[in-house]
Structure formats: C-alpha cells, structure tokens
Design an enzyme around this catalytic site. Structure first.
Site, PDB file in Angstrom:
ATOM      1  N   LYS A   1       4.878   9.385   8.628  1.00 16.85           N
ATOM      2  CA  LYS A   1       4.742   8.849   9.980  1.00 16.85           C
ATOM      3  C   LYS A   1       5.795   9.408  10.953  1.00 16.85           C
ATOM      4  O   LYS A   1       5.674  10.519  11.433  1.00 16.85           O
ATOM      5  CB  LYS A   1       4.760   7.322   9.912  1.00 16.85           C
TER       6      LYS A   1
ATOM      7  N   TYR B   1       0.862  -1.191   0.000  1.00 18.43           N
ATOM      8  CA  TYR B   1       0.000   0.000   0.000  1.00 18.43           C
ATOM      9  C   TYR B   1       0.890   1.230   0.000  1.00 18.43           C
ATOM     10  O   TYR B   1       1.837   1.324   0.799  1.00 18.43           O
ATOM     11  CB  TYR B   1      -0.895  -0.009   1.240  1.00 18.43           C
TER      12      TYR B   1
ATOM     13  N   ASP C   1       9.440   2.795  -0.708  1.00 19.85           N
ATOM     14  CA  ASP C   1       8.417   3.446   0.101  1.00 19.85           C
ATOM     15  C   ASP C   1       8.708   3.103   1.567  1.00 19.85           C
ATOM     16  O   ASP C   1       8.353   2.031   2.042  1.00 19.85           O
ATOM     17  CB  ASP C   1       7.026   2.968  -0.322  1.00 19.85           C
TER      18      ASP C   1
HETATM   19  P1  KE4 Z   1      -0.619   8.289   4.573  1.00 17.80           P
HETATM   20  O1  KE4 Z   1      -1.162   8.985   3.337  1.00 17.80           O
HETATM   21  O2  KE4 Z   1      -1.681   7.456   5.282  1.00 17.80           O
HETATM   22  O3  KE4 Z   1       0.139   9.209   5.497  1.00 17.80           O
HETATM   23  O4  KE4 Z   1       0.515   7.272   4.048  1.00 17.80           O
HETATM   24  C1  KE4 Z   1       0.184   6.333   3.055  1.00 17.80           C
HETATM   25  C2  KE4 Z   1       1.154   5.166   3.140  1.00 17.80           C
HETATM   26  C3  KE4 Z   1       2.161   5.077   2.203  1.00 17.80           C
HETATM   27  N1  KE4 Z   1       3.054   4.068   2.232  1.00 17.80           N
HETATM   28  C4  KE4 Z   1       2.991   3.113   3.194  1.00 17.80           C
HETATM   29  C5  KE4 Z   1       4.011   2.008   3.193  1.00 17.80           C
HETATM   30  C6  KE4 Z   1       1.976   3.160   4.191  1.00 17.80           C
HETATM   31  O5  KE4 Z   1       1.919   2.188   5.136  1.00 17.80           O
HETATM   32  C7  KE4 Z   1       1.044   4.209   4.162  1.00 17.80           C
HETATM   33  C8  KE4 Z   1      -0.090   4.319   5.167  1.00 17.80           C
HETATM   34  N2  KE4 Z   1      -0.187   3.257   6.126  1.00 17.80           N
HETATM   35  C9  KE4 Z   1      -1.511   2.952   6.575  1.00 17.80           C
HETATM   36  C10 KE4 Z   1      -1.476   1.749   7.542  1.00 17.80           C
HETATM   37  N3  KE4 Z   1      -0.504   0.758   7.245  1.00 17.80           N
HETATM   38  C11 KE4 Z   1      -2.169   4.123   7.189  1.00 17.80           C
HETATM   39  C12 KE4 Z   1      -3.355   3.819   8.064  1.00 17.80           C
HETATM   40  C13 KE4 Z   1      -4.622   4.365   7.482  1.00 17.80           C
HETATM   41  O6  KE4 Z   1      -4.796   4.340   6.246  1.00 17.80           O
HETATM   42  O7  KE4 Z   1      -5.465   4.818   8.311  1.00 17.80           O
END
Ligand code: KE4
Length: 422
Positions: A265, A142, A237
């Site tokens: 994060k 993701y 990523d």
């Molecule tokens: P954000 O747009 O949520 O800040 O980041 C997206 C993203 C990009 N790349 C990786 C490897 C990620 O894990 C994420 C976002 N992680 C999820 C949970 N694994 C966020 C939780 C959510 O969507 O509420």
C-alpha cells in the site's frame, strides 16, 4: 463518458463480477459500484460526475491523499526514463534504505508487487528458517489471497482450518492454525499442541480486515514472548499499518520487534508495491544470497519506486500526531451524531483509521464479536452515505482511511451526510 451502470454492465462481460478485486463490487452493501473518473486529495469523482469524500483511499495507499503533487511530479519525471528495466536501478536501493531506516527491526527488505506476495514470501522464509510447517493466523485477519491464508476455521478457539475457498487443497491449509484475535490463551494452547512445528505466528498488529480491531493490552507482547520461547518467527503484517500507524508502523508505535514484517500500500504511493523484511540472518536466506526462492518481473519497478520515495519523503515531513488528533476529534463528533440520532454504534479509531460498527455491544475484540454486528444496517448506511456524497468502505469488515489531505470541511460534510443518512 459512459455511466457507472453502463460500464458495470460491460465490465461483467469481460471481468469476473465486473471488478478486479471482489470487495469493489459492493455486493455486501447491496448496490452496484461507482466507476471512478478521477481522484484528488480526500475526494473521488465518479464517471457520473458525483464528487464524494473518500474514506477508502484505495484501501490504504493514499495516506497523502489522491494525486499528491510530489508523487505526480516524481512519476512524470520517471516515466520518460522507461517504465520497467528488469535490472536493478538506483531508486530500489534508496527505497530499501529508507524502509530499513524507518523500521529498526529490519536489516534488509525485498520489494515485491503486492501485500499478498509479501506475506506469501515471508511465510515461505519463516518455514525455511525454522524447518517447520505450521503457521498461526487469527480469524478475521486478512493477509492476501495466498492459499495458506485462505483458511477459515469452522469455529472455536484453536481450530485446524478447512479450505476457505474452493481450489485450496485441504493439504495446503492443514498447517494453518486459527485462533481468535486477542486470544493469547488460545495461542498458548496451540504452542502446547504444536510447539516444535510452528514456523510462524502472523498477525495484523492492529486488525483492519474485520473492521478496525486494536490489539488488547499485552496481546502483541505475549505473541512476542511465545514466539521467542518456542523458536517461531513473529510476522507483523503491516500492509495497512506500515507508515500509517506511525512512520515506523505499528511496531514502532507499540515498541515490539517482530522477526519479519510485511508491507504494501503506502510504500508504493498507489503503485503496485509490496515488501517483506527482517533481520539479515533471515533475509540472507532469500535467493540469490540464499536458497529460498522468490522472484518477480516487476519487483522494484522504477515508477513504483519513484512514487514510493516521493510518498515517504512527504511523510517524513508530515505531522502524524496532528492528523491523529484531528481524526480522534472527527471520531468523537461521529459518535455524538449517532448518539443524537439514537443509533447504537461502536466506533474504533487508531491513528488515521476508523470503523463504525452497527451494534449495541459495548466491546468488540475479535471476529466473533464483529460477526454479531448488524451488517445489513451498515449496508443501508453505506448506500445513503454514498448518495449523500461520502464513499465509505463497501464492506462492514473493512477500515476507513483518513489522509493528510482530508480537510475540516470534508469532516463537516461527512457529519452532515451522517445526519441525513440516519
Ligand atoms: P494486496 O495483495 O491486496 O496488495 O495485499 C493483501 C493484504 C495483506 N495484508 C493486509 C493486512 C491487507 O489488508 C491486505 C489487503 N487489504 C485489502 C483491504 N483491506 C485489499 C482490498 C482488496 O482486496 O481489494
């Protein structure tokens, strides 16, 4: 204070699904969400007054634990100076310097406000730099919710994707090529088919969004070689693994230099921050030094920069090896409890991340394997653990996050909760 149930009922009137991010709704684990009143260290406290050991840790940002005093102090000092300027400030320069110093593959970095913005921008840059359109992504990884990444393959190893969600035009995802994680041969096949039109390969160097799936020996090295040979950019990523797998991220841990890195994060210390960076020859293409446009009202926000700087300062003085050793022991203790109870699980652990897969399979290396795990069993386990005072990721396809603030007592409480929950 209103209860979680009352708040959730009210929230559903004004917010789609009652939450501002889908996974928080706990739909996949068969219960309603708890609403959080406060958090400290390795714990959260719900509005209902229940204190829980927290292994979500805001999905990764809280490597220091919630409400770390240094981060709180930095924010309390920053707030009276203004909450957003829309003009550059010293903290942006300092955080950029510290990120670049931590990641040798990076000469320059641009701050944005989320991991999604980071990966979306990195892909745009890779397409501009190479003049190519296609991107290879791995099934089960993701990279945020930008259209190009919301592709979900039908099945098979190398698949032209179909829109993974309504609203994403087929034209947008026809350039997103999908292959199973750890399938280097599948990537080689894609390069044979599309070599002069693959702008980038984007990968979670340790996959955290299908549960924790580590890279197989040679997988990341193979991606590096293929991208170099074909003039494509390798994007790591590191939104989860950046500053978690090591202070210098997974790339420092495994000694591989991607062309671009995305982050999020931890570098915001819990405030909205994402970032993307790489070699100066690429990054100088980003406006205003170059012609690739990307912008953001709140990018480099002074509060977020202050929280990020305070976090990295503490992390530089933190003992990652000691935390890793503690989490390794905790994972082994977890395995022992499941074995004692005769419940077949596979537990993956890397650095301070872990996932419990309910399965009798012996090896899990991609999303196909993960899909064969028992998500319903995980859901039942989640509900019992939450009732027993431990908040795990409310999805079988996520990763548990341990912080420097989790104590041996937290681990002991968790093991006891597992015994009661099985
Ligand atoms: P954000 O747009 O949520 O800040 O980041 C997206 C993203 C990009 N790349 C990786 C490897 C990620 O894990 C994420 C976002 N992680 C999820 C949970 N694994 C966020 C939780 C959510 O969507 O509420």
């Amino acid at each position: 204070m209103k209860s979680s149930a009352e708040l959730f009922k009210e929230a559903r009137e004004f917010i789609p699904g009652g939450v501002n991010s889908p996974v928080r709704a706990c739909l996949s684990v068969g219960c309603d969400p708890l609403f959080v009143a406060s958090a400290k260290g390795g714990h959260i406290t719900s509005v209902d007054g229940q204190e829980l050991v927290d292994f979500v840790e805001s999905w990764g940002p809280m490597l220091l634990g919630h409400a770390h005093p240094e981060v709180t102090r930095a924010l309390l000092e920053a707030v009276p100076l203004g909450t957003s300027y829309g003009a550059p400030c010293p903290a942006e320069v300092e955080l950029a310097r510290q990120v670049v110093e931590a990641f040798p593959a990076m000469d320059m970095v641009r701050m944005v406000n989320s991991g999604t913005e980071a990966t979306m921008s990195a892909l745009r840059l890779a397409r501009a730099v190479t003049g190519r359109d296609k991107v290879v992504k791995f099934i089960g990884c993701y990279h945020g919710h930008a259209d190009a990444f919301l592709a979900s393959a039908g099945s098979g190893v190398a698949t032209l994707s179909i829109p993974g969600t309504p609203g994403v035009p087929e034209a947008t995802v026809q350039d997103t090529l999908l292959v199973q994680y750890n399938d280097l041969r599948g990537v080689e096949d894609l390069f044979k088919l599309y070599s002069d039109d693959i702008a980038a390969v984007i990968v979670e160097p340790a996959a955290g969004n299908m549960g924790l799936i580590p890279p197989k020996q040679g997988f990341l090295e193979g991606l590096r070689k293929l991208c170099t040979a074909h003039g494509s950019l390798l994007i790591f990523d590191e939104v989860i693994t950046g500053f978690r797998a090591a202070y210098g991220g997974m790339q420092t841990r495994c000694g591989i230099e991607p062309d671009l890195t995305t982050m999020g994060k931890i570098i915001g210390g819990g405030l909205p921050v994402g970032a993307y960076g790489g070699k100066a020859e690429y990054m100088r293409r980003i406006a205003p030094s170059g012609d690739v446009y990307q912008a953001g009202t709140l990018s480099g926000n002074p509060l977020a920069m202050a929280a990020g700087l305070a976090t990295l300062k503490v992390l530089r003085a933190s003992d990652y090896a000691a935390l890793e050793a503690r989490v390794e022991r905790f994972a082994k203790d977890l395995e022992a409890v499941f074995a004692e109870k005769g419940v077949p699980v596979v537990i993956h652990r890397l650095a301070s991340m872990f996932t419990i897969f309910f399965t009798d399979q012996t090896e899990l290396s991609n999303f196909e394997d993960v899909r064969r795990c028992d998500a319903a069993a995980y859901g039942a386990f989640f509900r019992k653990m939450r009732a027993n005072g431990v908040f795990l990721a409310p999805s079988a396809f996520e990763t548990g996050m341990v912080s420097f603030a989790h104590t041996e007592d937290d681990f002991a409480r968790t093991l006891e909760a597992v015994r009661k929950s099985l």
